[in-house]
Design an enzyme around this catalytic site. Sequence first.
Site, PDB file in Angstrom:
ATOM      1  N   SER A  16       0.888  -1.274  -0.040  1.00 44.05           N
ATOM      2  CA  SER A  16       0.134   0.107  -0.166  1.00 44.05           C
ATOM      3  C   SER A  16       0.790   1.317   0.200  1.00 44.05           C
ATOM      4  O   SER A  16       0.239   2.249  -0.308  1.00 44.05           O
ATOM      5  CB  SER A  16      -0.798   0.051   1.212  1.00 44.05           C
ATOM      6  OG  SER A  16      -2.123  -0.571   0.864  1.00 44.05           O
ATOM      7  N   LYS A  60       0.620   3.548  -3.021  1.00 42.18           N
ATOM      8  CA  LYS A  60      -0.694   4.415  -3.147  1.00 42.18           C
ATOM      9  C   LYS A  60      -0.375   5.771  -3.184  1.00 42.18           C
ATOM     10  O   LYS A  60      -0.877   6.486  -4.083  1.00 42.18           O
ATOM     11  CB  LYS A  60      -1.629   3.912  -2.376  1.00 42.18           C
ATOM     12  CG  LYS A  60      -2.384   2.262  -2.400  1.00 42.18           C
ATOM     13  CD  LYS A  60      -3.305   2.099  -1.181  1.00 42.18           C
ATOM     14  CE  LYS A  60      -3.723   0.947  -1.545  1.00 42.18           C
ATOM     15  NZ  LYS A  60      -4.470   0.296  -0.275  1.00 42.18           N
ATOM     16  N   TYR A 112      -2.982  -2.327 -10.579  1.00 41.82           N
ATOM     17  CA  TYR A 112      -2.675  -2.308  -9.321  1.00 41.82           C
ATOM     18  C   TYR A 112      -2.201  -3.381  -8.548  1.00 41.82           C
ATOM     19  O   TYR A 112      -1.344  -3.096  -7.781  1.00 41.82           O
ATOM     20  CB  TYR A 112      -4.045  -2.185  -8.625  1.00 41.82           C
ATOM     21  CG  TYR A 112      -4.478  -2.006  -7.306  1.00 41.82           C
ATOM     22  CD1 TYR A 112      -3.942  -0.935  -6.512  1.00 41.82           C
ATOM     23  CD2 TYR A 112      -4.925  -3.258  -6.423  1.00 41.82           C
ATOM     24  CE1 TYR A 112      -4.004  -1.037  -5.064  1.00 41.82           C
ATOM     25  CE2 TYR A 112      -5.012  -3.283  -5.085  1.00 41.82           C
ATOM     26  CZ  TYR A 112      -4.519  -1.942  -4.582  1.00 41.82           C
ATOM     27  OH  TYR A 112      -4.649  -2.015  -3.129  1.00 41.82           O
ATOM     28  N   TYR A 155      -3.601   3.513   7.552  1.00 31.41           N
ATOM     29  CA  TYR A 155      -5.079   2.724   7.778  1.00 31.41           C
ATOM     30  C   TYR A 155      -5.795   3.430   8.729  1.00 31.41           C
ATOM     31  O   TYR A 155      -5.795   4.574   8.612  1.00 31.41           O
ATOM     32  CB  TYR A 155      -4.579   1.175   8.079  1.00 31.41           C
ATOM     33  CG  TYR A 155      -3.771   0.530   7.152  1.00 31.41           C
ATOM     34  CD1 TYR A 155      -4.165   0.496   5.792  1.00 31.41           C
ATOM     35  CD2 TYR A 155      -2.423   0.063   7.546  1.00 31.41           C
ATOM     36  CE1 TYR A 155      -3.496  -0.381   4.885  1.00 31.41           C
ATOM     37  CE2 TYR A 155      -1.527  -0.580   6.658  1.00 31.41           C
ATOM     38  CZ  TYR A 155      -2.226  -0.611   5.302  1.00 31.41           C
ATOM     39  OH  TYR A 155      -1.383  -1.406   4.404  1.00 31.41           O
ATOM     40  N   VAL A 158       1.364  -3.822   3.917  1.00 36.84           N
ATOM     41  CA  VAL A 158       1.377  -4.851   4.742  1.00 36.84           C
ATOM     42  C   VAL A 158       2.468  -6.061   4.556  1.00 36.84           C
ATOM     43  O   VAL A 158       2.946  -6.783   5.166  1.00 36.84           O
ATOM     44  CB  VAL A 158       0.091  -6.002   4.419  1.00 36.84           C
ATOM     45  CG1 VAL A 158      -1.184  -5.168   4.852  1.00 36.84           C
ATOM     46  CG2 VAL A 158       0.066  -6.150   2.870  1.00 36.84           C
TER      47      VAL A 158
HETATM   48  N1  GLU Z   1      -2.164  -5.757  -2.076  1.00 40.70           N
HETATM   49  C1  GLU Z   1      -2.868  -5.581  -1.020  1.00 40.70           C
HETATM   50  C2  GLU Z   1      -4.566  -5.202  -1.389  1.00 40.70           C
HETATM   51  O1  GLU Z   1      -4.794  -4.750  -2.287  1.00 40.70           O
HETATM   52  C3  GLU Z   1      -2.548  -4.212  -0.191  1.00 40.70           C
HETATM   53  C4  GLU Z   1      -2.288  -4.538   0.941  1.00 40.70           C
HETATM   54  C5  GLU Z   1      -2.013  -3.499   1.898  1.00 40.70           C
HETATM   55  O2  GLU Z   1      -2.575  -2.502   2.443  1.00 40.70           O
HETATM   56  O3  GLU Z   1      -0.346  -3.012   1.992  1.00 40.70           O
HETATM   57  O4  GLU Z   1      -5.226  -5.951  -0.437  1.00 40.70           O
END
Ligand code: GLU
Length: 343
Positions: A80, A83, A205, A257, A275
Amino acid sequence: MTNTGELKAFADSITAATSPFRNYLSDLHRKYLPLTDGAVADYIPELALADPSWFGVAVATVDGQVFDVGDCDRTFTIQSISKAFVYGLALEDNGRDYVNSKVGVEPTGEAFNAIVLDETTNRPYNPMVNAGAIATADLIKGKDGTERLKRMLDMFRRYTGRDHDINVPVFLSEKSTGNRNRAIAYLMLNFGMVGDRIDETLDLYFQQCSILVNARDLSLMAATLANGGVNPITGDRALDQRYVQDVVSIMLTCGMYDSSGDWAYRVGMPAKSGVGGGITAVSPGKLGIGTFSPPLDAKGNSLRGIQVCQQLSQEFGLHPFNVAAPPKDLATWIKGGEGLDSW
Ligand code: GLU
């Protein structure tokens, strides 16, 4: 040594290796290594293979010094953390107004993978939750998936100064288990919030989450944001200066988060975690922190990373709303650091 740039880099590396700040980071590393709480992410088998004792801490200053201790060369998937940076690329590709019309900037307090959109606008709440991140990936331009991925990888190279690979097994696992993300994407397609090349965008993604980085990279990515979008070592611009504030603001409000409020209260540095166990944290105008330690707390944030960032923030006064003299003066600890005298 052929030029002054190389000489300076050599001098900086000597400073970084001998500075009291490096010893301070070693002490911090030693202090938090014994923590055994938390759990390594296991929603795909590849992440569950991580060793809970892996632990790296790196700090990069806006004048290009890097201090690293522990497992700072070990690569892991960015997850994440990507992002925040892809949001910056989407802003460059489309401008702020268009991006704002597709992705909001409001924290949710919901889990990162919640299947929820703003009821009045149908927009995902922000680019740090999965819905917003998929809508953001949709905004990355390119004639096909390959070109769009290449543009992302080029962007990450500008932030870190080195080439990045994808962890293909992680990508394939993310893709094969990603039905929830697929559901979110198709819900947004239903509302016209994403374009119809949605399967390509989902792959993009999943690939962006599978990019390999190390803690040193994360410190440089944060230091680049702290430095107005310019990598402090290479001098390459990674993000248009107009959008640095946008990216860093969202990191502060939504980057950790659903404990982003708690983080803002205790640590204050705009940050993003993933994560895979990474955290990147920005102290604007000063430095970037990168930490790596796979065991996560219940919200998905790296436990040792939280402790390290909190202690650095408190001892060196890195909370942006701190107005008291910090217990430790960073410029004094980083002896020989040019341009830090005014801190
Ligand atoms: N690849 C994860 C997902 O899309 C992202 C996980 C994260 O929050 O780092 O569920």
